[in-house]
Design an enzyme around this catalytic site. Structure first.
Site, PDB file in Angstrom:
ATOM      1  CG  ASP A 168      -0.204  -0.079   2.540  1.00 21.90           C
ATOM      2  OD1 ASP A 168       1.027  -0.333   2.518  1.00 21.90           O
ATOM      3  OD2 ASP A 168      -0.828   0.136   3.585  1.00 21.90           O
TER       4      ASP A 168
HETATM    5  N1  LIG Z   1      -5.397  -6.417  -1.332  1.00 26.29           N
HETATM    6  C1  LIG Z   1      -4.072  -6.352  -1.450  1.00 26.29           C
HETATM    7  N2  LIG Z   1      -3.294  -6.339  -0.351  1.00 26.29           N
HETATM    8  C2  LIG Z   1      -1.964  -6.240  -0.478  1.00 26.29           C
HETATM    9  C3  LIG Z   1      -1.352  -6.198  -1.749  1.00 26.29           C
HETATM   10  N3  LIG Z   1      -0.005  -6.102  -1.548  1.00 26.29           N
HETATM   11  C4  LIG Z   1       0.205  -6.097  -0.221  1.00 26.29           C
HETATM   12  N4  LIG Z   1      -0.966  -6.185   0.439  1.00 26.29           N
HETATM   13  C5  LIG Z   1      -1.205  -6.195   1.889  1.00 26.29           C
HETATM   14  O1  LIG Z   1      -1.042  -4.889   2.363  1.00 26.29           O
HETATM   15  C6  LIG Z   1      -0.886  -4.950   3.781  1.00 26.29           C
HETATM   16  C7  LIG Z   1       0.074  -3.892   4.206  1.00 26.29           C
HETATM   17  O2  LIG Z   1       0.123  -3.957   5.577  1.00 26.29           O
HETATM   18  P1  LIG Z   1       0.988  -2.993   6.470  1.00 26.29           P
HETATM   19  O3  LIG Z   1       2.272  -2.716   5.770  1.00 26.29           O
HETATM   20  O4  LIG Z   1       1.021  -3.553   7.837  1.00 26.29           O
HETATM   21  O5  LIG Z   1       0.183  -1.627   6.412  1.00 26.29           O
HETATM   22  P2  LIG Z   1      -1.054  -1.104   7.258  1.00 26.29           P
HETATM   23  O6  LIG Z   1      -1.969  -2.167   7.730  1.00 26.29           O
HETATM   24  O7  LIG Z   1      -1.630  -0.037   6.419  1.00 26.29           O
HETATM   25  O8  LIG Z   1      -0.333  -0.486   8.519  1.00 26.29           O
HETATM   26  P3  LIG Z   1      -0.039   1.032   8.782  1.00 26.29           P
HETATM   27  O9  LIG Z   1       0.583   1.556   7.522  1.00 26.29           O
HETATM   28  O10 LIG Z   1       0.914   1.070   9.931  1.00 26.29           O
HETATM   29  O11 LIG Z   1      -1.335   1.698   9.076  1.00 26.29           O
HETATM   30  C8  LIG Z   1      -0.428  -6.393   4.081  1.00 26.29           C
HETATM   31  O12 LIG Z   1      -1.442  -7.055   4.743  1.00 26.29           O
HETATM   32  C9  LIG Z   1      -0.237  -7.012   2.701  1.00 26.29           C
HETATM   33  O13 LIG Z   1      -0.614  -8.382   2.665  1.00 26.29           O
HETATM   34  C10 LIG Z   1      -2.198  -6.256  -2.898  1.00 26.29           C
HETATM   35  O14 LIG Z   1      -1.751  -6.210  -4.043  1.00 26.29           O
HETATM   36  N5  LIG Z   1      -3.541  -6.319  -2.700  1.00 26.29           N
END
Ligand SMILES: Nc1nc2c(ncn2[C@@H]2O[C@H](COP(=O)(O)OP(=O)(O)OP(=O)(O)O)[C@@H](O)[C@H]2O)c(=O)[nH]1
Length: 350
Positions: free
Chosen positions: A263
């Protein structure tokens, strides 16, 4: 006779050369120009034309320049396809070969009699250019200055030329797809990290030479993992796509954006100070808040943003800019989380 054995042998040799050029990466338009010349050499008084279909308007447009008289080319440019529209309009519409031995009497040419007469065009044979997925790309036609029907061999040659051309088009489309896949993020269609870093470094060097400012932004959705966990990855994907669209929509042409991964997103703003970058973030925030309601998420979605600016003197390296923007983003995220925790406390205590 144009389709004598010698002619056919010569024709196959020339087609083989074209195929080799396709294999070596020749541009599809250059291939069609060559095929036009080859097909025209079947008989004197023949002129070839390749038209491309615009699928959204259902209109035909010149794909490569040809030797047809300009007033005639201008008159048929952008013509809408249809069952009874000349030979090319009908060939594309019906996805089949359409032959008019005499343009002055063929019903499809009723509305074009004056312009074909003025252009000294008497007969036309058109074949659709079909791609392997069944889509019709356009038409390959031969005009003759004598009333005539094609021999079986001539028709075969025209059909084969259209097919060879379709191979060149498919190869070009495939190469474009591969180039896009190598430089873009599959989910959002934004640049990928590698391509972004290459372009951002070029931007940085260019701005340093002119001593113009550059801002690098690091953006990250808050609690994205919770959204995935609570509402599913499909909705998570939709959110990433929507955020990417907002980030890209608010940019100027000289700026670039990429999905760094998960993200996280990076934006490089050319000739832009920190104040300008803050204005961009505030536009994104406003637009994102408006757009995100379409996803009907039961919770508020926010993002944190960190800005790093480089201006005057020796410029920060791209790596340093990214690290600095990342650190600022984390500070911002911590502040946002603290603020929301305080808000919760207040509500609880009230
Ligand atoms: N749906 C989806 N999820 C993804 C993709 N790539 C990564 N993720 C998920 O994005 C999430 C990122 O989590 P974190 O880095 O902890 O970010 P967050 O929950 O926003 O935490 P904070 O930034 O601290 O608020 C993880 O659960 C990954 O599995 C994707 O292409 N699609």
């Amino acid at each position: 006779m144009g389709t004598s054995q010698k002619f056919l042998l010569d024709y196959f040799r020339r087609c083989q050369k074209v195929l080799s050029r396709i294999a070596l990466g020749a541009d599809a338009k250059a291939v069609f120009s060559e095929l036009q010349t080859i097909v025209e050499s079947m008989e004197p008084g023949r002129t070839a034309s390749v038209l491309q279909l615009n699928p959204s308007t259902k209109t035909l447009h010149s794909y490569v320049s040809n030797r047809l008289p300009k007033p005639y080319v201008d008159a048929i440019e952008g013509i809408e396809i249809g069952e009874f529209v000349g030979c090319c309009g009908a060939a594309v519409y019906l996805a089949q070969t359409v032959i008019a031995e005499d343009l002055q009497t063929h019903p499809n040419w009723r509305l074009f009699r004056d312009i074909t007469k003025a252009a000294n065009l008497e007969a036309c044979w058109s074949v659709p250019i079909e791609l392997s997925d069944g889509h019709i790309f356009g038409s390959f036609a031969i005009y003759s200055n004598e009333k005539s029907l094609p021999t079986d061999e001539e028709l075969e040659i025209l059909t084969m030329a259209a097919h060879i051309g379709s191979v060149a088009i498919e190869k070009t489309l495939l190469e474009e797809k591969l180039r896009f896949a190598a430089t873009h993020d599959v989910l959002t269609g934004l640049l990928n990290r590698t391509q972004f870093e290459m372009l951002a470094e070029k931007m940085r060097a260019h701005l340093e030479r002119r001593q113009l400012s550059m801002s690098l932004l690091f953006l990250d959705l808050n609690h994205f993992k919770d959204i995935n966990d609570q509402y599913g990855h499909d909705l998570g994907d939709d959110l990433l796509i929507l955020f990417a669209k907002v980030l890209a929509n608010e940019l100027r042409e000289s700026d670039i954006v990429c999905r760094r991964g998960g993200d996280e997103f990076l934006v490089a703003l050319s000739g832009t100070s920190k104040q300008g970058a803050e204005m961009y973030v505030s536009r994104v925030r406003k637009c994102f808040a408006k757009e995100v309601v379409t996803l009907k998420l039961p919770r508020k979605v926010e993002f944190a943003a960190g800005i790093a600016e480089t201006a005057s003197g020796p410029y920060l390296s791209l790596d340093r800019l990214i690290i600095k923007a990342d650190q600022n983003m984390y500070k911002h995220k911590a502040q946002m989380k603290k603020r929301s925790a305080e808000e919760m406390d207040r509500r609880f205590l009230e």
